[in-house]
Every structure is written in structure tokens, then in C-alpha cells.
Design an enzyme around this catalytic site. Structure first.
Site, PDB file in Angstrom:
ATOM      1  NE  ARG A 230      39.649  35.635  40.073  1.00  0.00           N
ATOM      2  CZ  ARG A 230      39.577  36.831  40.671  1.00  0.00           C
ATOM      3  NH1 ARG A 230      39.055  36.953  41.885  1.00  0.00           N
ATOM      4  NH2 ARG A 230      40.009  37.911  40.068  1.00  0.00           N
ATOM      5  CD  GLU A 259      32.407  35.839  40.750  1.00  0.00           C
ATOM      6  OE1 GLU A 259      32.553  37.024  40.377  1.00  0.00           O
ATOM      7  OE2 GLU A 259      33.115  35.320  41.600  1.00  0.00           O
ATOM      8  CG  HIS A 279      34.004  38.982  43.048  1.00  0.00           C
ATOM      9  ND1 HIS A 279      34.351  38.254  41.931  1.00  0.00           N
ATOM     10  CD2 HIS A 279      35.164  39.497  43.525  1.00  0.00           C
ATOM     11  CE1 HIS A 279      35.667  38.321  41.754  1.00  0.00           C
ATOM     12  NE2 HIS A 279      36.180  39.081  42.706  1.00  0.00           N
TER      13      HIS A 279
HETATM   14  N1  LIG Z   1      37.707  38.614  46.177  1.00  0.00           N
HETATM   15  C1  LIG Z   1      38.281  39.590  45.517  1.00  0.00           C
HETATM   16  O1  LIG Z   1      37.653  40.578  45.170  1.00  0.00           O
HETATM   17  C2  LIG Z   1      39.751  39.510  45.217  1.00  0.00           C
HETATM   18  C3  LIG Z   1      40.512  40.676  45.196  1.00  0.00           C
HETATM   19  C4  LIG Z   1      41.877  40.590  44.896  1.00  0.00           C
HETATM   20  C5  LIG Z   1      42.434  39.353  44.616  1.00  0.00           C
HETATM   21  N2  LIG Z   1      41.650  38.248  44.605  1.00  0.00           N
HETATM   22  C6  LIG Z   1      42.227  36.917  44.356  1.00  0.00           C
HETATM   23  O2  LIG Z   1      43.000  36.540  45.493  1.00  0.00           O
HETATM   24  C7  LIG Z   1      43.995  35.597  45.114  1.00  0.00           C
HETATM   25  C8  LIG Z   1      45.344  35.986  45.701  1.00  0.00           C
HETATM   26  O3  LIG Z   1      45.759  37.239  45.187  1.00  0.00           O
HETATM   27  P1  LIG Z   1      47.213  37.841  45.515  1.00  0.00           P
HETATM   28  O4  LIG Z   1      47.186  39.250  45.051  1.00  0.00           O
HETATM   29  O5  LIG Z   1      47.606  37.510  46.893  1.00  0.00           O
HETATM   30  O6  LIG Z   1      48.086  36.985  44.494  1.00  0.00           O
HETATM   31  P2  LIG Z   1      49.624  36.621  44.620  1.00  0.00           P
HETATM   32  O7  LIG Z   1      50.045  36.220  43.257  1.00  0.00           O
HETATM   33  O8  LIG Z   1      50.379  37.677  45.328  1.00  0.00           O
HETATM   34  O9  LIG Z   1      49.607  35.313  45.558  1.00  0.00           O
HETATM   35  C9  LIG Z   1      49.102  34.081  45.130  1.00  0.00           C
HETATM   36  C10 LIG Z   1      49.891  33.014  45.859  1.00  0.00           C
HETATM   37  O10 LIG Z   1      49.305  31.749  45.563  1.00  0.00           O
HETATM   38  C11 LIG Z   1      50.366  30.814  45.483  1.00  0.00           C
HETATM   39  N3  LIG Z   1      49.925  29.610  44.792  1.00  0.00           N
HETATM   40  C12 LIG Z   1      49.873  29.383  43.451  1.00  0.00           C
HETATM   41  N4  LIG Z   1      49.434  28.124  43.236  1.00  0.00           N
HETATM   42  C13 LIG Z   1      49.216  27.564  44.458  1.00  0.00           C
HETATM   43  C14 LIG Z   1      48.769  26.290  44.868  1.00  0.00           C
HETATM   44  N5  LIG Z   1      48.449  25.337  44.007  1.00  0.00           N
HETATM   45  N6  LIG Z   1      48.669  26.063  46.191  1.00  0.00           N
HETATM   46  C15 LIG Z   1      48.990  27.024  47.101  1.00  0.00           C
HETATM   47  N7  LIG Z   1      49.434  28.250  46.758  1.00  0.00           N
HETATM   48  C16 LIG Z   1      49.537  28.507  45.452  1.00  0.00           C
HETATM   49  C17 LIG Z   1      51.470  31.578  44.771  1.00  0.00           C
HETATM   50  O11 LIG Z   1      52.727  30.987  44.996  1.00  0.00           O
HETATM   51  C18 LIG Z   1      51.352  32.941  45.421  1.00  0.00           C
HETATM   52  O12 LIG Z   1      52.226  33.058  46.520  1.00  0.00           O
HETATM   53  C19 LIG Z   1      43.944  35.574  43.601  1.00  0.00           C
HETATM   54  O13 LIG Z   1      43.165  34.469  43.193  1.00  0.00           O
HETATM   55  C20 LIG Z   1      43.217  36.855  43.220  1.00  0.00           C
HETATM   56  O14 LIG Z   1      42.588  36.776  41.979  1.00  0.00           O
HETATM   57  C21 LIG Z   1      40.328  38.289  44.931  1.00  0.00           C
HETATM   58  O1  LIG Z   2      36.797  44.029  40.110  1.00  0.00           O
HETATM   59  C1  LIG Z   2      36.470  43.544  41.189  1.00  0.00           C
HETATM   60  O2  LIG Z   2      35.718  44.041  41.991  1.00  0.00           O
HETATM   61  C2  LIG Z   2      37.073  42.187  41.587  1.00  0.00           C
HETATM   62  C3  LIG Z   2      38.534  42.301  41.769  1.00  0.00           C
HETATM   63  C4  LIG Z   2      39.255  41.076  42.235  1.00  0.00           C
HETATM   64  O3  LIG Z   2      38.576  39.901  42.084  1.00  0.00           O
HETATM   65  C5  LIG Z   2      40.594  41.021  41.584  1.00  0.00           C
HETATM   66  O4  LIG Z   2      40.961  40.004  41.020  1.00  0.00           O
HETATM   67  O5  LIG Z   2      41.289  42.050  41.659  1.00  0.00           O
END
Ligand SMILES: NC(=O)c1ccc[n+]([C@@H]2O[C@H](COP(=O)([O-])OP(=O)(O)OC[C@H]3O[C@@H](n4cnc5c(N)ncnc54)[C@H](O)[C@@H]3O)[C@@H](O)[C@H]2O)c1
Ligand SMILES: O=C(O)CC[C@@H](O)C(=O)O
Length: 528
Positions: A230, A259, A279
Site C-alpha cells: 500500500r 493514486e 498499481h
Molecule cells: N498491489 C496490489 O495490487 C495489491 C494486491 C493485493 C493486495 N495488496 C496489498 O498487499 C498487502 C498484503 O495483503 P495480504 O492479502 O497478504 O494481507 P494479509 O492480511 O493476509 O497479510 C497482512 C500481514 O501484515 C501483517 N501486519 C500487520 N501490521 C503489521 C506491521 N505493523 N508490521 C508487519 N506486519 C504487519 C499482518 O499480521 C498480516 O500477517 C495489503 O496491504 C493489501 O492491500 C496489494
Molecule cells: O483493484 C485493483 O486492481 C487493486 C487491488 C489491490 O490493491 C487489492 O487491494 O486487492
């Protein structure tokens, strides 16, 4: 006509599911004001990360029941406001895990082998083999911050590529880390030791600006940083300065504090070592199909009155739990409705006593169902599983849970509610029978046994000859038909309770006449 607005690009597979139950309007690129102006027409809203569902937008929603986020992060939805308004928020927690993990790995490889720069140079007519000598990932140390779904997949692949993986996640145990072949570390050590750091944690008030110039200065000058989690977790000004001053060798960023990334962002001005993508973490055909189907199915189900799989604002109440606890939840809601209608005053405290089988289930869903029932008389269809706890808290109702795994009286356990109001205390209890039927088993601790029905009359009266006959005659006079009757008492000629199941609601005049009868201490018309 049920209507769903789709305000971001969503895979057709999701649209096809929504059209089974609703008219679907696809309007991508609406301004916040345009969204505010039309949201009142819709029962459901389906979004990705592009639409900002602010408190202003939710406040304009008249009949919105569900917001579906086709993805993981719900940071573009004002979840507290949605919860207050009883709007369910659902997401797809696992639909794009692999896509996001693979994007982070691709970013690491792109950074190490200078692929974007070499590609740019080729298209500019160049052939520079010396300039783009890179590094191998093999035997390098990777620091993974956040070892959830995405972070753990990155760790797995990195291990397979021969990297040493260290991790920081305050919510992951040593055992779990060992299973992932990750050595846990504190965050400063992780930044110090790693050749690559990849972020996979949520953006929260605690994680905002977590990676600032101080932490960047702890990194090796040869280190590279990847953020596909994020925006806002890395301070973008600090990162731009760190790259300009060679504090670290490189960074690859997919997500931004705001964004789309502003044209004049300091990141766009960085001259070397930075790879940017707009993104794209979840942007694979597979992930977009997964999340569209996952979320559209949930919107469809909720609009059909069924529970959702991944509700963000009713934690612990998944479709599986709701399904397995169906009769128990029904009983909890029925007892809540019953106790609120016989209490007659403003309830200040509610004790929820779970016995036997009821104590073995997760209690949160049962307590939520109880509160929904309790507040239905006051709030009608404005109360639901989403806002029940919040509404109860807002009304100052102190909810106390008591668990007792033993229940000698009923094979499937029992649920008892004790309410305390300015007008005194009341208590109701019930059970679920083997076939899933509900039974009310006591009222105000008088043993009784009846199947709850839509309309009922409840009395507390002196146990004396003729009183039940008089009530029967009065009901007859008002043409109210009695379906069944149950009486409970503890002492002969002491006080007794009576429950009549009736075919129609009791007119208020009739209730007044019953209340004025000699020997009647309390009378309540109850509608479930
Ligand atoms: N770039 C993209 O398009 C995209 C796509 C999907 C998810 N994401 C993002 O990726 C991230 C991870 O997603 P996920 O599905 O693995 O989530 P998830 O909830 O499975 O994992 C997140 C992890 O972060 C840990 N966490 C929380 N606070 C923390 C801290 N202060 N320090 C270290 N660890 C901490 C939690 O304990 C958890 O294990 C999220 O921010 C999500 O929004 C981005
Ligand atoms: O919608 C998207 O493409 C971004 C998704 C991703 O950031 C998420 O949080 O699942």
C-alpha cells in the site's frame, strides 16, 4: 427493481453473476459528486481501488445494502460509516494473492537485472551490455515485512530460489515462521541485514510512513526495496532523496500515497534505480476473474438475503458459520425480540448466558444475533448484523457474555437472556431441538415449553381459578383466535406466566382491558 452500480472496471464474469439478480449499471470514472448524486438509486455497489466510497457518498445512499470490493484492501471505503448505516462491506481476501506476490517477485527481478532500463535503451537504438550488469537473487537475504497471504507466498518462492528469508510480522508466531522457513527478526535488524526488502502489510495509522529516511539509512547501500502493498507505508519524499543520495541502490514501487500518482511527484523525478508501475499488483486476467466472481457472488447472495463469505464489517460471521449456526442464530434473534418486548423499559444491561452446545460455538455471532433481535422493535429494518453491536453500544447497553459448557436439561444446550432495565429485570431462555426447531423453555425463570409464533400474548398473573377463562373470553370478544396456550408456575396459587400463540396481533384497547383485569400483573403483546 434491485439495482447494482459497478463503478470500476470489473471482469465480465462478475457482471454476468450480478445480472442474475439485479439491473447492473456500469459507470466507470464517476466524479465523487456524480457518485453522490446517483448512489441513492442502488441496492449494491461493486468497486475496485479506483472509486472512493467516502462518508459523504454513503450518507447519500438510501437503500444500499452492500459494497463489494473486488480485491483485498478496503482503504478506499469508509468502513465505519458503512457499518453505522448497516451497509455490509465485502472483499475478496485471496483472489489476487498470487498475482500480487508474483508482481513483487517480478519487481525484484526487474530491479536486479535492470530490465526496464535495458528495455528502454534497446528501443532507443542502444546495445549496452556493460551498463546493465545486474545481481543474482540466489544466496541473497530477503526481508519480508508482513507474512500474511502474499508475504508468505513471496517467502515460499524466494526460498525455492535459494534466498535466505527473514521476516517481520508482529502477529506471526515462531512456529508459523518456521513452517514458512522464515527467520523472524525485528524491523530494524531486517532493514539492516537484507539485500532486498519487500513490504506486504496493510496501511494503517501505525504503518503510515513506517519506512522513512531513518529506516532507509539503516539499509545496505547495495540494498533494494519493493512495495506492492500500500502507498503511504513508505515516505515518498524520503525514498526519492535516499535514491538521489545513493543511500540505497534501488526501489520498485507499485502503490502510492495518493493514486493516481501526481505528475509532479518527487518519485517521477528520480533519475536512477527506481522502477514504477501503476498499481498493477492485482492486474492479471486470472486475479481479475477470481475477485470479480468472488465478490459478485457475495453481492448476489446478500441481495437474495443470504450471508456473505468475506464480510469485512462483521468479523467472525462468515457464510459457513452462519450456515452451521442457522437455528442457533434464529433462536438468539427470537429471544432478543422476545425479551425486548416483555421488558417494557430502556434496557441498560443484557446478560447472554450460553450453555452446553451454545458455549462450544463462537459466541460473537450469537451475541450479534441477540442484539439484532433486541433492537428490532426500536429500529425496524435499520438494524442488521452489521450495525447491531455498534447500535447497542451507542445506546449504552452493557452486554455481558457468560459461558457454561454444562447443560444437564437440554441435549443441545440452551441460551438465556437476562435483561435489566429501568423497569426491572426479565429473563427468557430457549433451546434448539434435534430437528432444528426452536423451543422457548422458560420466561422469568418459570418453566414453560412452547414453539415461538409470529403473534403472542404474554401475561404474568395470579394463579387463581377463572383468570385464564376471562382472558380467553376477552380475546373472543375482539375476534382474536387462539392457536395454543402454555402456562408455567412455580407455586400453586402463587404467580404464573401464560403465553398464548394467537393468529392476529392484539389491538391496544384489548391489551388495556387485559391489564385492567384483577389478578393481572403484566401483559405484553409480542410480535416476532
Ligand atoms: N498491489 C496490489 O495490487 C495489491 C494486491 C493485493 C493486495 N495488496 C496489498 O498487499 C498487502 C498484503 O495483503 P495480504 O492479502 O497478504 O494481507 P494479509 O492480511 O493476509 O497479510 C497482512 C500481514 O501484515 C501483517 N501486519 C500487520 N501490521 C503489521 C506491521 N505493523 N508490521 C508487519 N506486519 C504487519 C499482518 O499480521 C498480516 O500477517 C495489503 O496491504 C493489501 O492491500 C496489494
Ligand atoms: O483493484 C485493483 O486492481 C487493486 C487491488 C489491490 O490493491 C487489492 O487491494 O486487492
Amino acid at each position: 427493481m434491485t439495482k447494482v452500480l459497478v463503478s470500476d472496471p470489473i471482469d465480465q464474469a462478475g457482471i454476468d453473476i450480478l445480472t442474475q439478480v439485479a439491473q447492473v449499471d456500469q459507470k466507470v470514472g464517476l466524479s465523487p459528486d456524480q457518485l453522490k448524486n446517483i448512489i441513492g438509486e442502488y441496492d449494491g455497489l461493486m468497486i475496485r481501488s479506483g472509486t472512493q466510497v467516502t462518508s459523504d457518498v454513503i450518507s447519500e445512499a438510501k437503500k444500499l445494502r452492500i459494497i463489494g470490493r473486488a480485491g483485498v484492501g478496503v482503504d478506499n471505503v469508509d468502513v465505519p460509516t458503512a457499518t453505522r448505516k448497516g451497509v455490509l462491506v465485502v472483499n475478496s481476501p485471496g483472489g489476487n494473492t498470487i498475482a500480487a506476490a508474483e508482481h513483487a517477485l517480478a519487481m525484484m527481478l526487474a530491479l536486479s537485472r535492470n530490465i526496464p532500463q535495458a528495455n528502454g535503451s534497446m528501443f532507443a537504438g542502444g546495445w549496452d551490455r556493460k551498463k546493465y550488469v545486474g545481481n543474482e537473487l540466489y544466496k541473497k537475504t530477503l526481508g519480508v515485512v508482513g507474512l500474511g497471504k502474499i508475504g508468505s507466498h513471496v517467502a515460499k518462492v524466494a526460498n525455492a530460489m535459494g534466498m535466505e528469508v527473514i521476516g517481520f510480522d508482529p502477529f506471526v508466531s515462531n512456529e508459523r515462521a518456521q513452517q514458512m522457513q522464515v527467520r523472524l527478526s525485528d524491523i530494524e535488524e531486517l532493514f539492516k541485514e537484507s539485500d532486498y526488502v519487500t513490504l506486504h502489510l496493510p496501511r494503517t495509522p501505525e504503518t503510515e510512513n513506517l519506512v522513512d529516511i531513518d529506516l532507509l539509512r539503516k539499509m545496505k547501500p547495495t540494498a533494494r526495496l519493493v512495495n506492492c502493498a500500500r502507498g503511504g507505508i513508505i515516505n515518498e519524499n524520503d525514498l526519492a532523496n535516499a535514491l538521489a543520495e545513493n543511500v540505497i541502490q534501488g526501489a520498485a514501487i507499485d502503490v502510492y500515497a495518493k493514486e493516481p500518482l501526481a505528475e509532479n511527484s518527487p518519485l517521477r523525478a528520480v533519475k536512477k534505480g527506481l522502477v514504477l508501475t501503476p498499481h498493477l499488483g492485482a492486474s492479471t486476467v486470472e486475479a481479475q476473474q477470481n475477485v470479480a466472481i468472488d465478490v459478485a457472488e457475495q453481492i448476489r447472495d446478500v441481495l437474495l438475503g443470504l450471508p456473505a463469505r468475506s464480510a469485512v464489517n462483521i468479523p467472525g460471521l462468515s457464510a459457513e458459520i452462519m450456515d452451521s449456526l442457522k437455528p442457533h442464530l434464529k433462536l438468539a434473534e427470537t429471544l432478543g425480540l422476545l425479551v425486548s418486548q416483555i421488558s417494557g423499559g430502556q434496557i441498560q444491561k443484557l446478560e447472554v448466558r450460553l450453555q452446553g452446545e451454545f458455549a462450544q460455538h463462537p459466541s460473537q455471532p450469537l451475541v450479534i444475533a441477540t442484539l439484532k433481535g433486541l433492537l428490532t422493535s426500536a429500529l425496524g429494518d435499520k438494524i442488521n448484523y452489521v450495525n447491531a453491536s455498534l447500535e447497542a453500544k451507542g445506546r449504552g447497553i452493557d452486554v455481558v457474555e457468560i459461558k457454561d459448557e454444562l447443560c444437564p436439561e437440554f441435549a443441545r444446550g440452551s441460551l438465556q437472556l437476562d435483561s435489566f432495565s429501568d423497569k426491572g429485570g426479565h429473563s427468557v431462555s430457549g433451546t434448539v431441538f434435534g430437528d432444528g426447531d426452536l423451543g422457548i423453555t422458560s420466561i422469568d425463570e418459570y418453566p414453560i415449553n412452547f414453539v415461538p409464533s409470529r403473534h403472542m400474548l404474554f401475561t404474568r398473573h395470579r394463579d387463581m381459578p377463572g383468570i385464564i377463562g376471562q382472558i380467553g373470553s376477552l380475546l373472543g370478544k375482539y375476534n382474536v383466535n387462539i392457536a395454543s396456550m402454555q402456562v408455567g408456575r412455580r407455586i400453586v396459587r402463587g404467580e404464573a406466566v401464560m403465553v398464548l400463540s394467537i393468529d392476529d396481533p392484539i389491538p391496544s384497547e384489548l391489551l388495556g382491558s387485559i391489564l385492567s383485569m384483577q389478578g393481572i400483573n403484566e401483559a405484553h403483546s409480542v410480535t416476532l
